[in-house]
Design a protein around this motif. Structure first.
Motif, PDB file in Angstrom:
ATOM      1  N   LEU A   1       0.832  -1.198   0.000  1.00 37.64           N
ATOM      2  CA  LEU A   1       0.000   0.000   0.000  1.00 37.64           C
ATOM      3  C   LEU A   1       0.870   1.253   0.000  1.00 37.64           C
ATOM      4  N   THR A   2       0.315   2.343  -0.504  1.00 37.22           N
ATOM      5  CA  THR A   2       1.115   3.563  -0.670  1.00 37.22           C
ATOM      6  C   THR A   2       1.377   4.278   0.643  1.00 37.22           C
ATOM      7  N   ALA A   3       0.514   4.109   1.634  1.00 39.57           N
ATOM      8  CA  ALA A   3       0.682   4.829   2.902  1.00 39.57           C
ATOM      9  C   ALA A   3       0.457   3.886   4.070  1.00 39.57           C
ATOM     10  N   HIS A   4       1.285   4.038   5.088  1.00 44.13           N
ATOM     11  CA  HIS A   4       1.166   3.224   6.290  1.00 44.13           C
ATOM     12  C   HIS A   4       0.936   4.137   7.491  1.00 44.13           C
ATOM     13  N   GLY A   5      -0.116   3.853   8.249  1.00 37.70           N
ATOM     14  CA  GLY A   5      -0.340   4.541   9.500  1.00 37.70           C
ATOM     15  C   GLY A   5       0.458   3.886  10.608  1.00 37.70           C
ATOM     16  N   PRO A   6       0.426   4.441  11.820  1.00 38.93           N
ATOM     17  CA  PRO A   6       1.230   3.897  12.920  1.00 38.93           C
ATOM     18  C   PRO A   6       0.851   2.479  13.314  1.00 38.93           C
ATOM     19  N   ASN A   7      -0.402   2.115  13.190  1.00 35.07           N
ATOM     20  CA  ASN A   7      -0.808   0.758  13.554  1.00 35.07           C
ATOM     21  C   ASN A   7      -0.371  -0.258  12.513  1.00 35.07           C
ATOM     22  N   MET A   8      -0.386   0.132  11.243  1.00 31.38           N
ATOM     23  CA  MET A   8       0.135  -0.735  10.196  1.00 31.38           C
ATOM     24  C   MET A   8       1.638  -0.927  10.378  1.00 31.38           C
ATOM     25  N   THR A   9       2.317   0.158  10.660  1.00 37.40           N
ATOM     26  CA  THR A   9       3.776   0.104  10.843  1.00 37.40           C
ATOM     27  C   THR A   9       4.151  -0.787  12.017  1.00 37.40           C
ATOM     28  N   ARG A  10       3.384  -0.695  13.093  1.00 39.14           N
ATOM     29  CA  ARG A  10       3.685  -1.533  14.256  1.00 39.14           C
ATOM     30  C   ARG A  10       3.552  -3.008  13.920  1.00 39.14           C
ATOM     31  N   LEU A  11       2.486  -3.380  13.223  1.00 46.06           N
ATOM     32  CA  LEU A  11       2.310  -4.782  12.851  1.00 46.06           C
ATOM     33  C   LEU A  11       3.435  -5.251  11.935  1.00 46.06           C
ATOM     34  N   LEU A  12       3.807  -4.442  10.953  1.00 45.53           N
ATOM     35  CA  LEU A  12       4.824  -4.836   9.981  1.00 45.53           C
ATOM     36  C   LEU A  12       6.220  -4.911  10.577  1.00 45.53           C
ATOM     37  N   SER A  13       6.484  -4.123  11.610  1.00 38.30           N
ATOM     38  CA  SER A  13       7.850  -4.023  12.144  1.00 38.30           C
ATOM     39  C   SER A  13       8.077  -4.804  13.434  1.00 38.30           C
ATOM     40  N   SER A  14       7.020  -5.271  14.075  1.00 44.18           N
ATOM     41  CA  SER A  14       7.168  -5.931  15.381  1.00 44.18           C
ATOM     42  C   SER A  14       7.510  -7.401  15.223  1.00 44.18           C
ATOM     43  N   ASP A  15       8.450  -7.857  16.041  1.00 36.29           N
ATOM     44  CA  ASP A  15       8.759  -9.283  16.112  1.00 36.29           C
ATOM     45  C   ASP A  15       7.840  -9.994  17.099  1.00 36.29           C
ATOM     46  N   ASP A  16       7.429  -9.287  18.142  1.00 37.51           N
ATOM     47  CA  ASP A  16       6.524  -9.845  19.145  1.00 37.51           C
ATOM     48  C   ASP A  16       5.121  -9.321  18.866  1.00 37.51           C
ATOM     49  N   LEU A  17       4.247 -10.211  18.416  1.00 40.67           N
ATOM     50  CA  LEU A  17       2.894  -9.814  18.047  1.00 40.67           C
ATOM     51  C   LEU A  17       1.865 -10.220  19.107  1.00 40.67           C
ATOM     52  N   SER A  18       2.334 -10.475  20.310  1.00 39.35           N
ATOM     53  CA  SER A  18       1.408 -10.877  21.373  1.00 39.35           C
ATOM     54  C   SER A  18       0.448  -9.753  21.737  1.00 39.35           C
ATOM     55  N   TYR A  19       0.817  -8.518  21.422  1.00 34.93           N
ATOM     56  CA  TYR A  19      -0.055  -7.375  21.716  1.00 34.93           C
ATOM     57  C   TYR A  19      -1.305  -7.364  20.847  1.00 34.93           C
ATOM     58  N   TYR A  20      -1.263  -8.006  19.680  1.00 37.97           N
ATOM     59  CA  TYR A  20      -2.239  -7.787  18.624  1.00 37.97           C
ATOM     60  C   TYR A  20      -3.627  -8.285  19.034  1.00 37.97           C
ATOM     61  N   ASN A  21      -4.575  -7.379  19.023  1.00 36.14           N
ATOM     62  CA  ASN A  21      -5.968  -7.669  19.391  1.00 36.14           C
ATOM     63  C   ASN A  21      -6.156  -8.083  20.843  1.00 36.14           C
ATOM     64  N   GLY A  22      -5.165  -7.817  21.669  1.00 35.93           N
ATOM     65  CA  GLY A  22      -5.308  -8.061  23.097  1.00 35.93           C
ATOM     66  C   GLY A  22      -5.674  -9.496  23.409  1.00 35.93           C
ATOM     67  N   ASN A  23      -6.766  -9.678  24.142  1.00 32.13           N
ATOM     68  CA  ASN A  23      -7.167 -11.040  24.540  1.00 32.13           C
ATOM     69  C   ASN A  23      -8.202 -11.655  23.607  1.00 32.13           C
ATOM     70  N   ALA A  24      -8.365 -11.090  22.418  1.00 29.85           N
ATOM     71  CA  ALA A  24      -9.319 -11.664  21.455  1.00 29.85           C
ATOM     72  C   ALA A  24      -8.865 -13.053  21.020  1.00 29.85           C
ATOM     73  N   ALA A  25      -9.828 -13.902  20.774  1.00 25.63           N
ATOM     74  CA  ALA A  25      -9.516 -15.290  20.393  1.00 25.63           C
ATOM     75  C   ALA A  25      -8.790 -15.331  19.062  1.00 25.63           C
ATOM     76  N   ARG A  26      -7.797 -16.203  18.958  1.00 21.36           N
ATOM     77  CA  ARG A  26      -7.089 -16.446  17.701  1.00 21.36           C
ATOM     78  C   ARG A  26      -7.441 -17.853  17.252  1.00 21.36           C
ATOM     79  N   ARG A  27      -8.488 -17.931  16.445  1.00 25.98           N
ATOM     80  CA  ARG A  27      -8.974 -19.247  16.029  1.00 25.98           C
ATOM     81  C   ARG A  27      -9.492 -19.176  14.600  1.00 25.98           C
TER      82      ARG A  27
END
Length: 285
Positions: free
Chosen positions: A259-285
């Motif tokens: 994509l042509t533009a990345h916001g801070p949340n996109m950048t965090r997902l793309l650059s983070s090695d630890d993704l345990s933060y993502y969606n907090g305690n939402a189910a991953r299923r």
């Protein structure tokens, strides 16, 4: 043509933040976003309006969020059309939406564009070691050659993950009057109410994603759609991609989209090695 994007979320808040960035930073047409959420601590990012709702059981909560988001789009922005996206369902290319808006606007009888929430049993039958299931797979292949869709189920449904609807007074009334029991499928109810109120001709299908399950459940390239719950391939359930068209998590799909533009949340997902933060305690299923 006044178009409003309606996002609904329960607790997949990072998916919602990134979806807002995809829409506001990368879609060329500047459409307002109404976000209805059951996450009381969600803080507005790029959305134009947030509607907070109390959490409810799955089916009832999904319908509640859908109804209030559509009502807010009409009340606050006089929407002629709404584009509904569940927070974890990303459409990366706005041209997909524009293409279906053109079909809806050119067909007076058409009121909603959506895929079904259908499933194809053939892939699982073929992969099974059970002789009866493998026999069903053979019958399915033979019958489909003569136009009999054996093994395709739940075609009488409309996917609520992603759909586009005209905001006519009659459609507004239909949505506002919808009620659901917790054991029911919202996708079946949506289809039944549209057909009962307006007839089959009110529906424009999305054949690119048919049938949804299992091949296109997680992604559909033809719709630039990514729709699942895990931030990376490493976080996915072991069998998540067994019959899928593409093997990817949200991180891989977002990176591939270029994509042509990345916001801070996109950048965090793309650059983070630890993704345990993502969606907090939402189910991953």
């Amino acid at each position: 043509m006044r178009v409003v994007v309606c996002i609904t979320s329960y607790n997949r808040v990072d998916c919602a933040r990134i979806l807002a960035e995809i829409i506001k930073l990368n879609w060329q047409a500047p459409w307002p976003i109404v976000h209805a959420t059951a996450a009381a601590d969600y803080e507005r990012t790029l959305e134009d309006l947030i509607v907070y709702r109390d959490p409810k059981p799955l089916a009832q909560g999904a319908l509640d969020l859908l109804k209030v988001s559509i009502e807010a789009a009409i009340t606050h922005y006089a929407a002629d059309y709404i584009v509904h996206l569940e927070a974890d369902t990303w459409i990366l290319d706005q041209q997909v939406v524009l293409r279906y808006l053109a079909q809806l606007s050119s067909n007076p009888a058409a009121l909603v564009a959506a895929s079904s929430w259908s499933a194809d049993r053939l892939p699982k039958w073929q992969a099974s070691r059970n002789p009866a299931r493998r026999a069903r797979a053979l019958w399915a292949r033979l019958l489909r050659r003569v136009g009999i869709p054996y093994g395709l189920v739940d075609q009488a449904s409309l996917a609520t993950q992603f759909f586009i609807a005209k905001c006519t007074p009659e459609m507004r009334a239909m949505f506002s009057s919808m009620e659901i029991a917790e054991q029911d499928w919202l996708e079946r109810l949506f289809y039944e109410r549209v057909v009962a109120c307006f007839g089959q001709g009110a529906i424009i299908g999305m054949p690119e994603r048919e049938p949804v399950h299992p091949q296109f459940r997680n992604a559909c390239d033809a719709l630039s759609l990514i729709s699942h719950h895990w931030p990376s391939v490493a976080d996915a359930p072991p069998d998540a991609f067994r019959f899928s068209e593409r093997v990817m998590g949200k991180k891989e799909g977002l990176a591939a989209a270029a994509l042509t533009a990345h916001g801070p949340n996109m950048t965090r997902l793309l650059s983070s090695d630890d993704l345990s933060y993502y969606n907090g305690n939402a189910a991953r299923r």
